[in-house]
Enzyme design. Sequence first.
Site, PDB file in Angstrom:
ATOM      1  N   HIS A  48      31.990  59.613  37.317  1.00  0.00           N
ATOM      2  CA  HIS A  48      32.206  59.344  35.900  1.00  0.00           C
ATOM      3  C   HIS A  48      30.847  59.104  35.241  1.00  0.00           C
ATOM      4  O   HIS A  48      29.834  58.949  35.933  1.00  0.00           O
ATOM      5  CB  HIS A  48      33.102  58.106  35.702  1.00  0.00           C
ATOM      6  CG  HIS A  48      32.443  56.855  36.176  1.00  0.00           C
ATOM      7  ND1 HIS A  48      32.455  56.474  37.512  1.00  0.00           N
ATOM      8  CD2 HIS A  48      31.699  55.922  35.523  1.00  0.00           C
ATOM      9  CE1 HIS A  48      31.764  55.353  37.645  1.00  0.00           C
ATOM     10  NE2 HIS A  48      31.291  55.002  36.464  1.00  0.00           N
ATOM     11  N   HIS A  97      24.417  59.133  33.029  1.00  0.00           N
ATOM     12  CA  HIS A  97      24.291  59.819  34.313  1.00  0.00           C
ATOM     13  C   HIS A  97      25.604  59.727  35.073  1.00  0.00           C
ATOM     14  O   HIS A  97      26.486  58.948  34.724  1.00  0.00           O
ATOM     15  CB  HIS A  97      23.178  59.173  35.144  1.00  0.00           C
ATOM     16  CG  HIS A  97      23.499  57.760  35.526  1.00  0.00           C
ATOM     17  ND1 HIS A  97      23.308  56.701  34.663  1.00  0.00           N
ATOM     18  CD2 HIS A  97      24.034  57.230  36.664  1.00  0.00           C
ATOM     19  CE1 HIS A  97      23.711  55.586  35.250  1.00  0.00           C
ATOM     20  NE2 HIS A  97      24.155  55.876  36.464  1.00  0.00           N
TER      21      HIS A  97
END
Length: 177
Positions: free
Chosen positions: A37, A120
């Site tokens: 995620h 990220h």
Amino acid sequence: MPRLFTGLELPKSVATELSLMRGGVSGARWIDVENYHITLRFIGDVDERAARDVDAVLGGIRREAFTVTLDRLDAFGGDRPRAIVAAVRPSSPLVELQAEQERLIRRVGLPAETRKFAPHVTLARLRQATPMAVANYLSVRGWLAALTFEVDRFTLFSSRDSVGGGPYVAEAVYPLY
């Protein structure tokens, strides 16, 4: 007490592509693909009342859907590498969504996030991986063909208190229009 954070889920095709980057670093604990995620805002351990307040303010967010691009592999930690990540190319809609969440979560009385937003996807957490091993990994696998996908919602996740989090549970989903 739930441990909460907001984030963006990855399409299965993008997660599968990132999973091909696994392996090749001694001391790496590779994240399960289903837990990939992009964290927008770590909220932390909160009581049920705070969790309800967070849910209420997040439900009021009205933003347009947007595109996210993952464009390279990188590592966090410098001389003491602690994670291998797929970096997200910052875009105005992404940064603005995160900033709005930060403002709203602070408005309900929770503390400010102290870390700078660096979007990220964590691929591996590193324990005792040498900087040389990480540099070698990035030199071999660091090139990543841009992976682009549409974001039409964000999610409020809960996690158990453990090393590395996961498994993550989607507690609420908020559409983007």
